[in-house]
Each structure stands twice: as structure tokens, then as C-alpha cells.
Design a protein around this motif. Sequence first.
Motif, PDB file in Angstrom:
ATOM      1  N   ARG A 263      -8.562 -31.319  41.033  1.00 29.70           N
ATOM      2  CA  ARG A 263      -9.500 -30.201  41.009  1.00 29.70           C
ATOM      3  C   ARG A 263     -10.846 -30.726  40.527  1.00 29.70           C
ATOM      4  NH1 ARG A 263      -8.774 -25.978  37.568  1.00 29.70           N
ATOM      5  NH2 ARG A 263      -8.118 -27.435  35.949  1.00 29.70           N
ATOM      6  N   GLY A 264     -11.902 -30.366  41.249  1.00 33.33           N
ATOM      7  CA  GLY A 264     -13.201 -30.850  40.806  1.00 33.33           C
ATOM      8  C   GLY A 264     -14.320 -30.523  41.757  1.00 33.33           C
ATOM      9  N   ASP A 265     -15.488 -31.073  41.446  1.00 35.42           N
ATOM     10  CA  ASP A 265     -16.711 -30.795  42.190  1.00 35.42           C
ATOM     11  C   ASP A 265     -17.512 -32.084  42.297  1.00 35.42           C
ATOM     12  OD1 ASP A 265     -18.858 -29.564  43.403  1.00 35.42           O
ATOM     13  OD2 ASP A 265     -19.722 -28.815  41.534  1.00 35.42           O
ATOM     14  N   ILE A 266     -17.816 -32.500  43.522  1.00 38.49           N
ATOM     15  CA  ILE A 266     -18.639 -33.693  43.753  1.00 38.49           C
ATOM     16  C   ILE A 266     -19.916 -33.249  44.453  1.00 38.49           C
ATOM     17  CG2 ILE A 266     -18.753 -36.000  44.759  1.00 38.49           C
ATOM     18  CD1 ILE A 266     -16.457 -35.812  42.867  1.00 38.49           C
ATOM     19  N   ARG A 267     -21.065 -33.669  43.931  1.00 42.48           N
ATOM     20  CA  ARG A 267     -22.336 -33.266  44.528  1.00 42.48           C
ATOM     21  C   ARG A 267     -23.221 -34.478  44.805  1.00 42.48           C
ATOM     22  NH1 ARG A 267     -24.064 -27.943  40.903  1.00 42.48           N
ATOM     23  NH2 ARG A 267     -21.955 -27.025  40.786  1.00 42.48           N
ATOM     24  N   GLN A 268     -24.051 -34.328  45.829  1.00 44.26           N
ATOM     25  CA  GLN A 268     -25.037 -35.362  46.110  1.00 44.26           C
ATOM     26  C   GLN A 268     -26.240 -35.128  45.206  1.00 44.26           C
ATOM     27  OE1 GLN A 268     -26.659 -35.405  50.081  1.00 44.26           O
ATOM     28  NE2 GLN A 268     -27.595 -37.429  49.830  1.00 44.26           N
ATOM     29  N   ALA A 269     -26.546 -36.118  44.373  1.00 44.73           N
ATOM     30  CA  ALA A 269     -27.666 -35.968  43.447  1.00 44.73           C
ATOM     31  C   ALA A 269     -28.075 -37.333  42.920  1.00 44.73           C
ATOM     32  CB  ALA A 269     -27.282 -35.046  42.284  1.00 44.73           C
ATOM     33  N   ASN A 270     -29.362 -37.467  42.602  1.00 40.58           N
ATOM     34  CA  ASN A 270     -29.892 -38.661  41.948  1.00 40.58           C
ATOM     35  C   ASN A 270     -29.846 -38.418  40.442  1.00 40.58           C
ATOM     36  OD1 ASN A 270     -31.641 -40.527  40.679  1.00 40.58           O
ATOM     37  ND2 ASN A 270     -32.779 -40.832  42.582  1.00 40.58           N
ATOM     38  N   SER A 271     -29.038 -39.169  39.730  1.00 37.52           N
ATOM     39  CA  SER A 271     -28.792 -38.894  38.311  1.00 37.52           C
ATOM     40  C   SER A 271     -30.037 -39.018  37.442  1.00 37.52           C
ATOM     41  CB  SER A 271     -27.698 -39.827  37.770  1.00 37.52           C
ATOM     42  OG  SER A 271     -26.459 -39.516  38.357  1.00 37.52           O
ATOM     43  N   TYR A 272     -31.020 -39.818  37.866  1.00 37.25           N
ATOM     44  CA  TYR A 272     -32.250 -39.942  37.067  1.00 37.25           C
ATOM     45  C   TYR A 272     -33.067 -38.656  37.110  1.00 37.25           C
ATOM     46  CZ  TYR A 272     -31.220 -44.939  37.674  1.00 37.25           C
ATOM     47  OH  TYR A 272     -30.605 -46.166  37.705  1.00 37.25           O
ATOM     48  N   ALA A 273     -33.125 -38.035  38.290  1.00 38.97           N
ATOM     49  CA  ALA A 273     -34.030 -36.906  38.480  1.00 38.97           C
ATOM     50  C   ALA A 273     -33.330 -35.559  38.543  1.00 38.97           C
ATOM     51  CB  ALA A 273     -34.841 -37.114  39.769  1.00 38.97           C
ATOM     52  N   GLU A 274     -32.027 -35.555  38.803  1.00 39.39           N
ATOM     53  CA  GLU A 274     -31.320 -34.285  38.991  1.00 39.39           C
ATOM     54  C   GLU A 274     -30.170 -34.151  37.994  1.00 39.39           C
ATOM     55  OE1 GLU A 274     -31.111 -33.352  43.533  1.00 39.39           O
ATOM     56  OE2 GLU A 274     -31.099 -35.535  43.315  1.00 39.39           O
ATOM     57  N   ASP A 275     -29.938 -32.925  37.555  1.00 42.65           N
ATOM     58  CA  ASP A 275     -28.896 -32.645  36.563  1.00 42.65           C
ATOM     59  C   ASP A 275     -28.102 -31.418  37.002  1.00 42.65           C
ATOM     60  OD1 ASP A 275     -27.383 -32.580  34.275  1.00 42.65           O
ATOM     61  OD2 ASP A 275     -28.939 -31.682  33.016  1.00 42.65           O
ATOM     62  N   PRO A 276     -27.281 -31.561  38.048  1.00 44.52           N
ATOM     63  CA  PRO A 276     -26.608 -30.390  38.631  1.00 44.52           C
ATOM     64  C   PRO A 276     -25.585 -29.718  37.711  1.00 44.52           C
ATOM     65  CG  PRO A 276     -25.760 -32.412  39.599  1.00 44.52           C
ATOM     66  CD  PRO A 276     -26.945 -32.796  38.775  1.00 44.52           C
ATOM     67  N   TYR A 277     -25.136 -30.402  36.667  1.00 41.05           N
ATOM     68  CA  TYR A 277     -24.100 -29.830  35.798  1.00 41.05           C
ATOM     69  C   TYR A 277     -24.610 -29.490  34.396  1.00 41.05           C
ATOM     70  CZ  TYR A 277     -21.122 -31.876  39.421  1.00 41.05           C
ATOM     71  OH  TYR A 277     -20.550 -32.223  40.623  1.00 41.05           O
ATOM     72  N   ASN A 278     -25.938 -29.576  34.188  1.00 41.19           N
ATOM     73  CA  ASN A 278     -26.470 -29.380  32.827  1.00 41.19           C
ATOM     74  C   ASN A 278     -25.657 -30.217  31.845  1.00 41.19           C
ATOM     75  OD1 ASN A 278     -28.460 -27.423  33.582  1.00 41.19           O
ATOM     76  ND2 ASN A 278     -26.798 -25.930  33.779  1.00 41.19           N
ATOM     77  N   ALA A 279     -25.688 -31.529  32.038  1.00 47.62           N
ATOM     78  CA  ALA A 279     -24.735 -32.450  31.424  1.00 47.62           C
ATOM     79  C   ALA A 279     -24.835 -32.571  29.904  1.00 47.62           C
ATOM     80  CB  ALA A 279     -24.896 -33.839  32.050  1.00 47.62           C
ATOM     81  N   PHE A 280     -25.957 -32.240  29.320  1.00 48.46           N
ATOM     82  CA  PHE A 280     -26.157 -32.494  27.891  1.00 48.46           C
ATOM     83  C   PHE A 280     -25.069 -31.811  27.052  1.00 48.46           C
ATOM     84  CE2 PHE A 280     -27.970 -32.230  23.679  1.00 48.46           C
ATOM     85  CZ  PHE A 280     -28.688 -33.415  23.555  1.00 48.46           C
ATOM     86  N   GLY A 281     -24.234 -32.630  26.378  1.00 52.24           N
ATOM     87  CA  GLY A 281     -23.200 -32.108  25.497  1.00 52.24           C
ATOM     88  C   GLY A 281     -22.093 -31.326  26.175  1.00 52.24           C
ATOM     89  N   GLN A 282     -21.842 -31.577  27.457  1.00 51.46           N
ATOM     90  CA  GLN A 282     -20.939 -30.722  28.232  1.00 51.46           C
ATOM     91  C   GLN A 282     -19.526 -31.256  28.427  1.00 51.46           C
ATOM     92  OE1 GLN A 282     -21.308 -27.581  29.694  1.00 51.46           O
ATOM     93  NE2 GLN A 282     -23.062 -27.548  28.311  1.00 51.46           N
ATOM     94  N   PHE A 283     -19.299 -32.565  28.287  1.00 53.56           N
ATOM     95  CA  PHE A 283     -18.054 -33.130  28.824  1.00 53.56           C
ATOM     96  C   PHE A 283     -17.158 -33.753  27.761  1.00 53.56           C
ATOM     97  CE2 PHE A 283     -21.115 -33.110  32.313  1.00 53.56           C
ATOM     98  CZ  PHE A 283     -20.397 -32.384  33.250  1.00 53.56           C
ATOM     99  N   ASP A 284     -15.841 -33.666  28.047  1.00 54.72           N
ATOM    100  CA  ASP A 284     -14.854 -34.285  27.172  1.00 54.72           C
ATOM    101  C   ASP A 284     -14.793 -35.793  27.383  1.00 54.72           C
ATOM    102  OD1 ASP A 284     -13.610 -31.852  25.960  1.00 54.72           O
ATOM    103  OD2 ASP A 284     -13.168 -31.411  28.062  1.00 54.72           O
ATOM    104  N   PHE A 285     -14.981 -36.202  28.645  1.00 55.31           N
ATOM    105  CA  PHE A 285     -14.906 -37.623  28.975  1.00 55.31           C
ATOM    106  C   PHE A 285     -15.981 -37.956  30.002  1.00 55.31           C
ATOM    107  CE2 PHE A 285     -10.653 -36.084  28.001  1.00 55.31           C
ATOM    108  CZ  PHE A 285     -10.306 -36.921  26.951  1.00 55.31           C
ATOM    109  N   VAL A 286     -16.583 -39.131  29.834  1.00 51.07           N
ATOM    110  CA  VAL A 286     -17.566 -39.615  30.805  1.00 51.07           C
ATOM    111  C   VAL A 286     -17.196 -41.058  31.145  1.00 51.07           C
ATOM    112  CG1 VAL A 286     -19.998 -40.002  31.318  1.00 51.07           C
ATOM    113  CG2 VAL A 286     -19.348 -38.164  29.750  1.00 51.07           C
TER     114      VAL A 286
END
Length: 710
Positions: A263-286
Motif C-alpha cells: 500500500r502506498g503512493d508514488i509521485r513524480q517530483a523533484n525532491s529539491y524543489a517539490e514537497d508533495p507529502y509535506n515531509a517535515f517531521g512526517q515519517f516513521d522511516f526514511v
Amino acid sequence: MNAEQLKALEDNLWRAADNLRANTDLKSSEYATPVLGLIFLKFADNKYALAEPDIIKEHAKLKGTRREKSISEIAIEKCGFYLPDNARYSYLLNLPEEANIAKKIKEAMQEVENYKPELDGVLPKDEYLPLARIDNTIPAQLLKSFSDIPRDASGDILGKIYEYFLSNFALAEGQGGGEFFTPTSVVRLMVEIIEPYKGTVYDPACGSGGMFVQSQRFIEEHRQELQELGEDHDGDTLFVNGQEKTLDTVKLAKMNLAVNGLRGDIRQANSYAEDPYNAFGQFDFVMANPPFNVDEVPVATVEGDPRFNTYGIPRNKTKAKKAAQGKETVPNANYLWINLFATSLKAPVKGKGGGRAALVMANSASDARHSEAEIRQTLIENNLIYGMLTLPSNMFYTVTLPATLWFFDKNKQDDRLLFIDARNIFTQIDRAHREFSEAQVNNIAIISKLHKGKRREYVRLVHSYFEKGMALLAENKAQVEPVSEQLLDVLDDTQGKLAVGDLVKQWQQLSKLDKKYQQYCSEVKGQFRAHKNVDAINKAQHKLQKACEPFFAQLHTGLKQLDKTIRAHEKAALEKAKAQAKAAGKAAKRISADRKTKLLKEALEQLHKEVQSAELYFNHIHWLQERFPKAEYEDVTGLCKLATQEEVKEQDYSLNPGRYVGVVIEEDGKTEEEFIDSIMALNQNLVDLSAEATNLQKTINKNIYALVGE
């Protein structure tokens, strides 16, 4: 399907697919997508076929009632797919030769997407047309090749085949292949150390999704172990989020997730300029293997983003000139990725939870200077870095130099850093590539687990090696009798019979060893769950390992004696043949061993390999017990070191494991007699080859003179 059968199937499928590529004008990267698409279709068809009886039964039951549903709705509820007749693998496989099969495959893929919106635009369609550009039978031949995958093959089997093909396509593509695939053994090691049992997993440079697949497999493989240890687990709560800048790679990742049931979500994005998941402080594992040493990222893009600026932005040593202001770029993006990992993790709540991360990074980042050194110091002082692990060289398709794994933990229990130097632990695949074996992954990961106080996992690992090693020895013993008969058929002299008799006697000692193993199993049965039993289990394991060592020593002595006897027999037979040829007045042509001797040598060589295969598990036990004899973490020179913040400060905040673990010079383990034997064998080989070279040179000279008429 066991591991050997799966490996044979994977090899056969790859060989067939790769041979067919020779009849196309496609590069490996262009060929990969349609081939992986067919593996996906076979997976979908297998899954649908398994659920089809229930689907038909449910449809008939509800037909004509108020709860009536279309067969496609029921199919999606039951197995996640609905495949109309023209999307079934058997339909495509049985199409007549004159049919436009590439077009039919395209239509089948479109049908799958029509009933599964999350795959809309993901599956390959037009990619099948170029396959038939030179040879229009290629699509049909590929379909036939993949029909060898059994109808009852599970999603797990199909997932492993998909991953095997990804790996081989990446290897064939060389440097470009590393953009979409990280070698599986490296990912497994990352996963084993951060242990993503449940929660959210984020990969900001996800490639084809290998990090996610290994996270899921980690849970599946450890489920039984967790139950026996009384630990909580829930693989169904794992949810993955990935982003990748290349659309084609995003499609590979989405197919990979579907094949592996993630189960999950994969998106096309440039990690330097785009933040589709509002990643700051969001994840259990990276987890990620990002591109190394990128130098064209504009400072303006990242300097206002807390994902990158919380611990500092990498800057050039000198200030930008007025004309260049506003156009400044980051000198090296490595520390942008490092920052992204540190900031994307969840903070602990009331001392519990807190995210963990694993990152593949260029070795140079561990000692980088100037602004990067300041960022590294800040991360260390904020106690975010759990540990560092240096990998061997030649582990990746994109770089040959060693890379380093960085590990982060937002809920560390102390402020020390774990350093591991794994540069000398690897298995050679071919001249240019290396990997970790499964046991090597486990042996390295157990260092971290011991550091965390997980001593039960250590004794369970040793126990698993005893189980596997003893099982292989039992299989080997069954080979001894037929090989002994072959030996006696050729070595009919007294010395030969004695050597064979000694070999049989040595294998009979396995019964005594097995008795000790069974006694050990009785002692430790049901004891692994309680922490208090670890010392007793560890003591029993040391005792059993000590009993195993003489058995292997005697076995190798016997096998070496047989090798010598066979070499002597072969040499005598060759001398006799030469003498007979000379007596008959014939030219001394090259004389080789007779067929019986050749078959005997092959059988004995196979026995050697099987013994070594079994002994390998006992070697792993020895490796672990020698370094961690008390089943608890301790610093090991040349391997691991738990360094204090003060020690790291003394090294100018370098995170290079080599600075901390030290160096050890290990012996090769050979006795003086063994060393002399190996040198003499090599010398004899050199003498034989030199004689052969001299004869060949004479023949070449003779033929040249004959050609020029002199």
C-alpha cells in the motif's frame, strides 16, 4: 517453490529474455519496460485465476438481488484486479501467429488500467510495438517464456522475479542502471538495521521502489521470529510514500508496489524543489540512495525550506560576486539530502516512537569541510546520527569507490555513535561487482542489534546457522556412499582403499555430532523468549561449536589425502601412457586422464563444494562468537567502535568509520603444510602450462616455416 527452484527459474527466464533482445534494435533500458510489464501481467493473471472461482460464485449468488454487483466490482474486492477475456495471459499466449500480438498486449494493458485507476497511465503499452520492428515474433516468444512461471506462483515469487529482472537490467545498463535500482543486498542491510516493522516509510529518491519492497519482506521474514520473541508486529500498517523525478522510473515503482502487494503512493517530483507529502517531521522511516555530488541546485530553491535549512545550507567558501547574487548554487547537494533525512523523521512523543533513517551517501561526505562540516557538527551535537557504516567498493552500478551508509535515530538512548567498517565483508559476483550474502547482511546487522541490547536476536541467529549447517551436512553424507564406490572403482590399490576407508569413517563421526546437536536443541527448546536465558543459550552454543571444529578438521584432512592419492594415481597413469606411446614409437602427443578419473575428480570436487557450503554456516558462527563471545556488544578492532561525542570532537567531527575502528591484520588461516601444498600445486600448474606453451610455440614456428616454404 524452494530457493534453488526459484533461482533456476529466474536464470532461465532472464536467459530467454536476454537472448531475444539480441534480435531487436533496443537498448537494455528500452527493453526493460515491456519485459517488466509482461511479468506484471503474469502476476495479475495468476492472482485473478486464484480468486476466479470465488468471484464467479459471488457474482452468481448476488445476481438478481438488490445487492447485485458487476463481476468487475466483485473481482476488485476479492483480488484487486479485473481481467476481461482479452486481458488474460492465456488469451494472448494462444493468439494465432498472424495476429498483431504487440497491439493485443497493448489492449490488454489498457484493460487492466481501465479497472484499476491507480495504475492509469502506468503500464507499458506503446512500448511493445518496437519489439516487433525487426522480428515480429519477439512479443509472442516473450509471452511464451514467461508462461513458464507456474500458475500457482504467489505474489511473493512474482515480486522476486520482478526484482531479479530489475537488478539484471540495471547491471546491463551500467552506470545509468543505478538511477533506478539499488543492489538488493545493500537495501536489505539498511532495512535490517533500522527495522521498519510498521508505520510510514518515505523514499525521496525511490527509483523502482526497492526500499519499500525490502521493508515489506523484512516484516514477512521476521514475523515468526517476532511471535516467538513476544514482540508486536503488524505488516498491514506499513504505508509507503515515494517520489522520483523520472516518469518512466515512477511507472516501474508503481508496478513493483502492485506486484508485491504494497500500500502506498508514488509521485513524480523533484525532491529539491517539490514537497508533495509535506515531509517535515512526517515519517516513521526514511530510506534512500540519492544521486551523489549534484552541484547545480540553486540556493534560492532550498534556503527558505525547513527541510533543508534547519541544520544549515551548504555554501561556497567565498561569497558570490554581485553579478552572481541570486544565481548562487549549492556547491554539493549531498548535505541537502542529509538534511532532508534528518528533518523528515517524526519526533518522539513522551519518550516513545521517533523516526529512524538509512541513507546511502558518497564516502567524501563523511569528512567534507567548510559549511558541510558545520552542518555535520550540528547534527552530531543534536544527537541525530545513530551510526555510520562503510561499504566495500564495487557494490553499486554507478560508482566503484566505497559508499557509506548513514543511520539516523530521533529517539537514541545515549549520545554515542556506532561506527562499523564493513569494507572487507563481501561476496564477489564477477570481476567488477560485489554483494553481501544473506548471512553477511545478518552478521553486520546483528552488531547494531547487540548495541541496542537485543541479545536474543544474536543467539537466535547463531541457532539458525546450526540448523542450516546440520541439515546440509546430512544431505552431504548421502553423497558419500556413491562417491566412495566411484573412488574404489578407480583407486584399487592399497593406498587408495585406505584413503577411501578413512573418508567413510570420518563421515560416520557425523552421527556423534548430530547426537550432540540434538542434545543442544533439547536444552534450548522454548528458551529464546526470555531475556534471562540468553547466557545459558550462548554457553550451550559455544559448547556445540567447539564440538563441530574437530569434525571439520578431520574431514578436510581426509579430503586432502584423497586429493593427493588421486593426483598420484593420475600422474602414474599418465606416465604409464607416455611410456606405452614411446615404446610403440608414436609421437608424444598430449595425454590426458582417462574418463573414469575425470568423473571421479568431478565427483570429489562436488563433495568439496558441498562440505564447504555446509561449513560456511559454522564459519559464520565462529566469526560471531570470536567477536562477541558474551552475546553482547563490544568494540572490535577493525570492525566496530562505539564512540563518545568527545572522541568524535577530537577527530574534528569526522564520521569516517576508519578513523575510529582501527585496523587489524588477519592471517589466512593456513598451516605451514597447507601453505607449502598450495604453493607446490601452483608451481606444478605453472610447469605444466610452460611445457604446453613451449610445445605450442614449436608448432606455430613449424607451421609458419611451412607456409612460407622454408
